[in-house]
Enzyme design. Structure first.
Site, short mmCIF file in Angstrom:
data_model
loop_
_atom_site.label_atom_id
_atom_site.label_comp_id
_atom_site.label_asym_id
_atom_site.label_seq_id
_atom_site.Cartn_x
_atom_site.Cartn_y
_atom_site.Cartn_z
N GLY A 1 -5.24 -5.62 -6.42
CA GLY A 1 -5.26 -4.60 -5.38
C GLY A 1 -6.49 -4.93 -4.59
N GLU B 1 -5.30 -8.82 -11.96
CA GLU B 1 -3.78 -9.24 -11.35
C GLU B 1 -4.11 -9.35 -9.94
OE1 GLU B 1 -0.84 -7.32 -14.46
OE2 GLU B 1 -1.40 -6.33 -13.11
N GLY C 1 -3.06 -10.39 -6.49
CA GLY C 1 -1.75 -11.34 -5.72
C GLY C 1 -2.47 -11.69 -4.31
N ARG C 2 -2.52 -10.53 -3.54
CA ARG C 2 -3.00 -10.77 -2.32
C ARG C 2 -4.15 -11.69 -1.91
NH1 ARG C 2 -1.33 -6.99 1.54
NH2 ARG C 2 -1.00 -5.42 -0.08
N TYR D 1 4.39 -0.77 6.86
CA TYR D 1 3.11 -0.10 6.44
C TYR D 1 2.07 0.10 7.70
CZ TYR D 1 4.59 -2.53 2.39
OH TYR D 1 5.36 -3.01 1.11
N CYS E 1 17.71 -6.67 15.70
CA CYS E 1 17.95 -5.90 16.84
C CYS E 1 17.56 -4.45 16.65
CB CYS E 1 19.51 -5.97 16.56
SG CYS E 1 19.96 -7.22 17.54
N GLU E 2 16.23 -4.38 16.57
CA GLU E 2 15.57 -3.19 16.91
C GLU E 2 14.06 -3.24 17.15
OE1 GLU E 2 14.16 -1.33 12.72
OE2 GLU E 2 15.92 -2.70 12.14
N TYR F 1 2.95 -11.12 0.72
CA TYR F 1 3.91 -10.12 0.96
C TYR F 1 4.90 -10.34 2.18
CZ TYR F 1 1.80 -7.95 -2.94
OH TYR F 1 1.01 -7.64 -4.33
N1 LLP Z 1 -0.25 -5.79 -10.64
C1 LLP Z 1 0.79 -4.98 -10.33
C2 LLP Z 1 1.23 -4.20 -11.55
C3 LLP Z 1 1.35 -4.70 -9.11
O1 LLP Z 1 2.23 -3.97 -8.88
C4 LLP Z 1 0.58 -5.37 -8.26
C5 LLP Z 1 1.16 -5.27 -6.56
C6 LLP Z 1 -0.54 -6.42 -8.17
C7 LLP Z 1 -0.85 -6.49 -9.52
C8 LLP Z 1 -1.08 -7.08 -7.17
O2 LLP Z 1 -1.66 -6.50 -6.15
P1 LLP Z 1 -2.36 -7.25 -5.01
O3 LLP Z 1 -3.44 -7.77 -5.43
O4 LLP Z 1 -1.49 -7.99 -4.21
O5 LLP Z 1 -2.82 -6.03 -3.94
N2 LLP Z 1 4.44 -5.20 -0.44
C9 LLP Z 1 2.93 -4.40 -0.37
C10 LLP Z 1 2.05 -4.74 -1.57
C11 LLP Z 1 2.83 -4.14 -2.96
C12 LLP Z 1 2.17 -4.28 -4.12
C13 LLP Z 1 2.82 -4.08 -5.30
N3 LLP Z 1 1.92 -4.27 -6.35
C14 LLP Z 1 2.27 -4.94 0.93
O6 LLP Z 1 2.84 -5.81 1.56
O7 LLP Z 1 1.10 -4.75 1.37
#
Ligand code: LLP
Length: 422
Positions: A234, A276, A278-279, A320, A347-348, A375
């Site tokens: 997050g 965890e 990701g981003r 978002y 097409c939107e 993402y």
């Molecule tokens: N762990 C779990 C259980 C998660 O559900 C997620 C993200 C992460 C870790 C990683 O979160 P991060 O560090 O990437 O924020 N599609 C959306 C984001 C959805 C996130 C879903 N879960 C976007 O484009 O902002």
């Protein structure tokens, strides 16, 4: 003027070589980010683990990078697990998530030796108990808990509030965990929460950590030997210049210290801390290159430019209200900056950037949108039957394809004609 570079590469040359729309990812930046998170934990000296959240950006080559960095992988589907397996990723370092895993999918995970399953509900626990009995195999699990903490981020990416599909409600969690630990083949090693994504404020993170430590203590007091707390991902990144910046690398040692203090107060052993991200690991490592196809001015209204991608390769503005910045890559003598709306070609009304400040955009220009490493590819769609773009990996001076551009043949390959239409 020179062309714009990304991770040391001439973006116009990349667009020419691989075509547009094109995702480019910098291996150097990804590795640097992973190393920096490791270093932040090392300096804070605690037992830790980093799970890369594959949902942000996964493919076989990416799994090879993650494997070589010796970190773990958070996978949320059989597709993501198969991708890891294709990369030779050690399955004991995979952590399987998801709020509605099917029995067949749990079976796949257990049969293939996934190291940890994060159980999201009592129903999933029942399914897993049946699967492990059938296979006569033991599994390590954690429970996802919803700590009831509100993170200040977009409503659709808040996941730790009380009113959520994810995880065990906080108040019920202790009893469920204690009961689960008595089941055959199941050993509960920890508890997990993830309160949301793109969070730029440490207050909700710390609030969630506090609730989880309280729960960890309560469960341990019932005789369950919990060893780990996974606090999810997050960590927000600055999408725009001047954006509020969450300093993840400063936050990590602070968090570790906070957890140490809390555990000392509560007289419980310091757990292994798992995060965890990701981003944070991949977003700024990515950019998307487009070709400008049309430029029009509506007098007294605005100027539009349309690029050869859009919500298909980046649905985040539509979903978002996410904001991005762009730059014209081909060096231009003019300093004729103007404000334009960058549109896609779905097409939107798929506005990618509402107000981009660009250097006199013209048809044929190459446009780069930054910070698309997370993402974007992973959420790409074939809406309007546009094929999914290629992903090119940049590493030092090298560039190579990590995901081939989808062909029209592949796009049509799943279509079948039922007998009565033949
Ligand atoms: N762990 C779990 C259980 C998660 O559900 C997620 C993200 C992460 C870790 C990683 O979160 P991060 O560090 O990437 O924020 N599609 C959306 C984001 C959805 C996130 C879903 N879960 C976007 O484009 O902002």
């Amino acid at each position: 003027m020179e062309n714009v570079k990304f991770s040391g590469h001439d973006t116009v040359a990349l667009a020419k070589k691989y075509g547009t729309p094109l995702y480019v990812m910098s291996e150097d930046i990804i590795r640097d980010r992973i190393e920096s998170v490791k270093k932040a934990f090392e300096e804070a000296s605690c037992d830790y683990e980093i799970n890369f959240a594959g949902k942000a950006f996964t493919n076989v080559a990416m799994c090879k990078i993650v494997a070589s960095e010796n970190i773990a992988l958070d996978a949320v589907s059989v597709g993501e697990m198969l991708t890891a397996m294709a990369a030779g990723f050690p399955m004991e370092r995979v952590c399987y998530h998801g709020n509605n895993k099917k029995s067949s999918e749990l079976k796949f995970a257990v049969e293939n030796g996934v190291g940890l399953i994060v159980v999201d509900s009592e129903d999933e626990l029942k399914k897993l108990t049946q699967v492990t009995a059938e296979l006569n195999k033991d599994v390590k699990i954690m429970f996802r808990i919803s700590p009831g903490v509100e993170a200040h981020t977009h409503e659709l990416i808040q996941t730790g509030i009380q009113d959520t599909k994810f995880g065990l409600p906080f108040e019920q969690a202790k009893d469920i965990v204690v009961r689960a630990n008595q089941l055959p083949h199941i050993s509960v090693v920890g508890i997990h929460c993830h309160i949301g994504s793109q969070i730029v404020d440490e207050v909700p993170f710390i609030a969630a950590a506090d609730k989880m430590i309280g729960l960890y203590q309560a469960i341990r007091n019932e005789g369950v030997d919990l060893r780990a707390i996974n606090l999810g991902g997050g960590f927000g990144i600055p999408y725009l210049q001047g954006d509020e910046y969450f300093d993840t690398l400063k936050y990590i040692p602070k968090l570790v210290q906070h957890v140490k203090t809390m555990c000392a107060e509560k007289q419980v052993p310091m757990p292994k801390l798992i995060v965890e991200p990701g981003r944070f690991l991949v977003c700024e490592a990515g950019a998307t290159l487009y070709t400008v196809g049309t430029v029009k001015t509506i007098p007294g209204v605005r100027k539009y430019i349309s690029v050869d991608g859009g919500m298909n390769d980046n649905p985040r503005p539509a979903l978002y209200g996410a904001e991005y910045e762009a730059v014209i890559c081909n060096g231009k003598a003019t300093e004729d900056m103007e404000e334009v709306r960058v549109s896609g070609r779905a097409c939107e009304t798929d506005t990618l950037i509402d107000k981009a400040v660009l250097n006199h955009p013209e048809v044929g220009d190459i446009l780069m949108v930054r910070n698309t490493g997370a993402y974007n590819y992973s959420m790409a769609s074939r809406y309007n039957r546009f094929p999914i773009p290629a992903v090119v990996l940049l590493s030092g001076d090298c560039s190579g394809i990590m995901v081939e551009r989808e062909s029209y043949q592949e796009l049509l390959s799943h279509d079948r004609v039922p007998d009565w239409l033949k």
